[in-house]
Design a protein around this motif. Structure first.
Motif, PDB file in Angstrom:
ATOM      1  N   SER A 188       0.830  -1.215   0.000  1.00  0.00           N
ATOM      2  CA  SER A 188       0.000   0.000   0.000  1.00  0.00           C
ATOM      3  C   SER A 188       0.860   1.257   0.000  1.00  0.00           C
ATOM      4  N   PRO A 189       1.627   1.492  -1.092  1.00  0.00           N
ATOM      5  CA  PRO A 189       2.471   2.691  -1.173  1.00  0.00           C
ATOM      6  C   PRO A 189       1.735   3.912  -1.699  1.00  0.00           C
ATOM      7  N   ALA A 190       0.476   3.699  -2.136  1.00  0.00           N
ATOM      8  CA  ALA A 190      -0.301   4.792  -2.742  1.00  0.00           C
ATOM      9  C   ALA A 190      -1.747   4.694  -2.288  1.00  0.00           C
ATOM     10  N   LEU A 191      -2.487   5.791  -2.469  1.00  0.00           N
ATOM     11  CA  LEU A 191      -3.882   5.807  -2.034  1.00  0.00           C
ATOM     12  C   LEU A 191      -4.646   6.890  -2.786  1.00  0.00           C
ATOM     13  N   SER A 192      -5.951   6.791  -2.693  1.00  0.00           N
ATOM     14  CA  SER A 192      -6.806   7.807  -3.300  1.00  0.00           C
ATOM     15  C   SER A 192      -6.664   9.118  -2.540  1.00  0.00           C
ATOM     16  N   SER A 223      -8.796  11.220  -2.033  1.00  0.00           N
ATOM     17  CA  SER A 223      -9.976  11.486  -1.209  1.00  0.00           C
ATOM     18  C   SER A 223      -9.774  11.031   0.230  1.00  0.00           C
ATOM     19  N   PHE A 224      -8.895  10.060   0.456  1.00  0.00           N
ATOM     20  CA  PHE A 224      -8.638   9.565   1.805  1.00  0.00           C
ATOM     21  C   PHE A 224      -8.031  10.643   2.703  1.00  0.00           C
ATOM     22  N   MET A 225      -7.272  11.555   2.115  1.00  0.00           N
ATOM     23  CA  MET A 225      -6.603  12.602   2.880  1.00  0.00           C
ATOM     24  C   MET A 225      -7.296  13.948   2.752  1.00  0.00           C
ATOM     25  N   SER A 226      -8.479  13.977   2.195  1.00  0.00           N
ATOM     26  CA  SER A 226      -9.177  15.236   1.956  1.00  0.00           C
ATOM     27  C   SER A 226      -9.331  16.040   3.246  1.00  0.00           C
ATOM     28  N   GLY A 227      -8.841  17.288   3.213  1.00  0.00           N
ATOM     29  CA  GLY A 227      -8.967  18.164   4.365  1.00  0.00           C
ATOM     30  C   GLY A 227      -7.962  17.918   5.473  1.00  0.00           C
ATOM     31  N   ARG A 228      -7.040  16.985   5.272  1.00  0.00           N
ATOM     32  CA  ARG A 228      -6.052  16.682   6.304  1.00  0.00           C
ATOM     33  C   ARG A 228      -4.645  17.002   5.816  1.00  0.00           C
ATOM     34  N   GLN A 229      -3.807  17.469   6.718  1.00  0.00           N
ATOM     35  CA  GLN A 229      -2.420  17.748   6.368  1.00  0.00           C
ATOM     36  C   GLN A 229      -1.647  16.448   6.235  1.00  0.00           C
ATOM     37  N   HIS A 230      -0.698  16.429   5.303  1.00  0.00           N
ATOM     38  CA  HIS A 230       0.105  15.223   5.109  1.00  0.00           C
ATOM     39  C   HIS A 230       1.377  15.588   4.361  1.00  0.00           C
ATOM     40  N   SER A 231       2.276  14.622   4.273  1.00  0.00           N
ATOM     41  CA  SER A 231       3.543  14.839   3.556  1.00  0.00           C
ATOM     42  C   SER A 231       3.657  13.928   2.340  1.00  0.00           C
ATOM     43  N   LEU A 232       2.526  13.422   1.853  1.00  0.00           N
ATOM     44  CA  LEU A 232       2.541  12.557   0.684  1.00  0.00           C
ATOM     45  C   LEU A 232       2.802  13.358  -0.590  1.00  0.00           C
ATOM     46  N   GLU A 233       3.289  12.664  -1.598  1.00  0.00           N
ATOM     47  CA  GLU A 233       3.536  13.293  -2.891  1.00  0.00           C
ATOM     48  C   GLU A 233       2.391  12.972  -3.852  1.00  0.00           C
ATOM     49  N   GLN A 234       2.273  13.789  -4.885  1.00  0.00           N
ATOM     50  CA  GLN A 234       1.187  13.634  -5.852  1.00  0.00           C
ATOM     51  C   GLN A 234       1.676  12.761  -7.008  1.00  0.00           C
ATOM     52  N   LEU A 235       1.005  11.608  -7.190  1.00  0.00           N
ATOM     53  CA  LEU A 235       1.311  10.769  -8.343  1.00  0.00           C
ATOM     54  C   LEU A 235       0.514  11.231  -9.555  1.00  0.00           C
ATOM     55  N   ASP A 236      -0.743  11.581  -9.330  1.00  0.00           N
ATOM     56  CA  ASP A 236      -1.578  12.235 -10.333  1.00  0.00           C
ATOM     57  C   ASP A 236      -2.618  13.056  -9.572  1.00  0.00           C
ATOM     58  N   ALA A 237      -3.557  13.620 -10.265  1.00  0.00           N
ATOM     59  CA  ALA A 237      -4.519  14.522  -9.626  1.00  0.00           C
ATOM     60  C   ALA A 237      -5.336  13.839  -8.540  1.00  0.00           C
ATOM     61  N   ASP A 238      -5.514  12.513  -8.643  1.00  0.00           N
ATOM     62  CA  ASP A 238      -6.373  11.792  -7.714  1.00  0.00           C
ATOM     63  C   ASP A 238      -5.632  10.758  -6.875  1.00  0.00           C
ATOM     64  N   THR A 239      -4.292  10.746  -6.950  1.00  0.00           N
ATOM     65  CA  THR A 239      -3.513   9.705  -6.275  1.00  0.00           C
ATOM     66  C   THR A 239      -2.349  10.313  -5.505  1.00  0.00           C
ATOM     67  N   LEU A 240      -2.198   9.890  -4.253  1.00  0.00           N
ATOM     68  CA  LEU A 240      -1.079  10.293  -3.415  1.00  0.00           C
ATOM     69  C   LEU A 240      -0.206   9.068  -3.126  1.00  0.00           C
ATOM     70  N   TYR A 241       1.081   9.318  -2.859  1.00  0.00           N
ATOM     71  CA  TYR A 241       1.983   8.194  -2.602  1.00  0.00           C
ATOM     72  C   TYR A 241       3.259   8.693  -1.937  1.00  0.00           C
ATOM     73  N   LEU A 242       4.084   7.753  -1.501  1.00  0.00           N
ATOM     74  CA  LEU A 242       5.458   8.024  -1.124  1.00  0.00           C
ATOM     75  C   LEU A 242       6.337   7.114  -1.967  1.00  0.00           C
ATOM     76  N   PRO A 243       7.390   7.625  -2.564  1.00  0.00           N
ATOM     77  CA  PRO A 243       8.140   6.868  -3.575  1.00  0.00           C
ATOM     78  C   PRO A 243       8.767   5.577  -3.057  1.00  0.00           C
ATOM     79  N   TYR A 244       9.128   5.523  -1.772  1.00  0.00           N
ATOM     80  CA  TYR A 244       9.769   4.311  -1.245  1.00  0.00           C
ATOM     81  C   TYR A 244       8.933   3.635  -0.163  1.00  0.00           C
ATOM     82  N   ALA A 245       7.674   4.040  -0.015  1.00  0.00           N
ATOM     83  CA  ALA A 245       6.814   3.448   1.014  1.00  0.00           C
ATOM     84  C   ALA A 245       6.522   1.986   0.695  1.00  0.00           C
ATOM     85  N   THR A 246       6.306   1.207   1.743  1.00  0.00           N
ATOM     86  CA  THR A 246       5.889  -0.186   1.578  1.00  0.00           C
ATOM     87  C   THR A 246       4.438  -0.366   2.021  1.00  0.00           C
TER      88      THR A 246
END
Length: 520
Positions: free
Chosen positions: A204-208, A210-233
């Motif tokens: 689970s290195p990526a997620l929708s 919408s899961f983080m909508s309205g919340r602060q985070h340090s994830l990167e944008q893979l596309d307009a609707d997808t967040l991820y961390l490049p080396y996350a497991t």
């Protein structure tokens, strides 16, 4: 694990008891959201054709009405457990209509917390208690975290193993005490080395977004609707998902049954000021079961738990205290969206060899310093586990991920050799070899493969998972046997009758029932 495992395996082999190691007992609990054709969380009630979520032995729900949970019986082999899980999937697909079973740990599109329906279990006191407990989770942690799905792997050794090992150990405790101590030895070593499972099987290195909508985070944008961390497991097991951050001050001790039960008992009987502010019954509606640090034991989010099947009305911690540990529940397993069931036999066999290695490994307790190292290693692996040059903490100081992983795999390989010699196969050593490849080449890990497939697809996370979910349905649904269809159809009908009987029986007022439950 590193000090005594080889000696233990040698003693069991010389005593002619090595065959007991291949008689492991395993069961699988797998969650999965029901999703609509446009990848949104389902708003429909639990399908009646699947029976009652309160009384069905194999099919229920977790937090949300949309979050299905499949439960296999205890089986004698990984293949049997996975076959039963296949049949549960195939039967359920027949009842889902045009909905899909989400094949990833991180959820589908959820526009807001209001879109998450809390699971309903009917009007009986037991059913209402399960619903109110979930209301409490909403008020304490928010709904979004509760939509994450995973696989819980239940593991135990055969009954015959324990007296045989006790005799070899020269132990004179009661068999119940010896067995519980053995499972806690496994748990301590699992906490030391469990990061390796997150690296090897995290998916689970990526997620929708919408899961983080309205919340602060340090994830990167893979596309307009997808967040991820490049080396996350496993973002599922990070602070974004099922972490202990909200429960960091609990200090649940996993060294021994007594200390575990005492610390857990304290948490479920100590009121917490923040939860007192929420209230229990407000304007005629229950918000939570109580104001304690934990409403019930299951509220504590740990990656491994000692377990025992409870009797009617019995609390889990009391069952452990009275009758000892019966099995261990491993809870850090992501659903691999690239696999039809989210897990396969090779992974299951590796987990078995890993857990046996933890059971027969080092026997010393975890001290506070080691617990800090365990916590830091976990954080590094889930957030940046494939990062080039990553180091982890060991008792010798910081070492490379590869060095530490290979040391652990060397030990698991010794166990795998014994298992295969007893079984007359190469299945366990093959499973270990497959994991060594992932250490040498991180691109072979599920987390790396998920990101690569996502990028190649050109789809958002939700679009990609929906596509895979449909493919897995096409793979699994035709495997339903007539026998399984008949069995699960009957089980569904019987569960609905059982729930109706509970609701028709005379029962005390819910307030009195709840007061008695909390007091016990």
């Amino acid at each position: 694990m590193l000090a005594t495992l080889e000696q233990q395996l040698d003693r069991l082999t010389r005593a002619g008891q090595a065959d007991l190691l291949i008689r492991t007992r395993q069961g699988i609990e797998k969650e999965g959201l029901r999703a609509t054709a446009d990848a949104a969380i389902s708003q429909t009630p639990h399908p009646r054709g699947l029976g009652s979520t309160l009384t069905h032995d194999f099919i229920t729900t977790d937090y949300s009405e949309a979050l299905l949970e499949f439960i296999t019986p205890v089986q004698n082999s990984p293949a049997e457990a996975l076959d039963f899980l296949t049949q549960l999937h195939a039967f359920s697909f027949e009842q889902l209509g045009d909905e899909e079973l989400w094949c990833a740990s991180m959820p589908c599109e959820i526009p807001s917390e209001e879109a998450i329906p809390i699971a309903e279990y009917g009007s009986s006191n037991v059913g209402r208690l399960k619903h109110v407990y979930r209301q409490g989770l909403k008020y304490r942690y928010g709904k979004m975290m509760q939509t994450i799905a995973g696989i819980h792997y239940n593991f135990s050794m055969p009954d015959e193993f324990w007296p045989a090992w006790q005799q070899l150990e020269g132990n004179t405790d009661s068999l119940q005490a010896f067995r519980s101590a053995g499972y806690f030895r496994l748990i301590r070593n699992f906490r030391r080395y469990g990061w390796l499972l997150l690296y090897l099987f995290g998916a689970s290195p990526a997620l929708s977004a919408s899961f983080m909508s309205g919340r602060q985070h340090s994830l990167e944008q893979l596309d307009a609707d997808t967040l991820y961390l490049p080396y996350a497991t496993s973002l599922r097991m990070s602070d974004l998902g099922y972490s202990n951050k909200a429960q960091a001050d609990l200090n649940i001790c996993f060294n021994h049954l007594d200390s575990y039960a005492d610390s857990l008992h304290k948490a479920i009987h100590t009121s917490h000021p923040a939860y007192e502010e929420i209230g229990v019954e407000v304007n005629g509606h229950y918000r939570q079961l109580n104001t304690n640090v934990l409403q019930i034991e299951n509220e504590y989010y740990s990656d491994v738990r000692p377990k025992r099947v409870t009797e009617s009305g019995e609390k889990p911690v009391h069952a452990l205290m009275h009758r000892g540990v019966e099995y261990v529940e491993v809870r850090n397993t992501d659903i691999n969206p690239l696999l039809p069931l989210g897990i396969d036999e090779s992974q299951s066999r590796f987990i078995n060899a890993f857990l046996i290695s933890c059971l027969l490994g080092r026997a010393d307790d975890l001290d506070d310093q080691e617990c800090q190292r365990v916590t830091e290693n976990h954080s590094r692996i889930v957030n940046r586990g494939r990062e080039p040059g990553l180091t982890l903490f060991s008792c010798e100081g910081e070492v490379s991920r590869e060095t530490l992983a290979e040391k652990i795999l060397d030990q698991v390989a010794k166990t795998a050799d014994i298992l295969d010699a007893a079984e007359g196969s190469s299945a366990h050593t093959d499973a270990v070899a497959a994991q060594r490849d992932k250490i040498a080449n991180p691109s072979l890990t599920p987390s790396a493969q998920v990101l690569a497939a996502l990028r190649e697809s050109g789809l958002s996370h939700s679009e990609w998972v929906l596509q895979l979910s449909r493919q897995h349905r096409e793979t699994l649904q035709p495997q339903l046997t007539a026998e399984a269809r008949e069995r699960f159809t009957r089980a569904a009908a019987e569960s609905l009758q059982a729930q109706a009987a509970l609701e028709q029986a005379e029962q005390p007022a819910f307030a009195d029932f709840l007061a008695d439950y909390v007091a016990s």
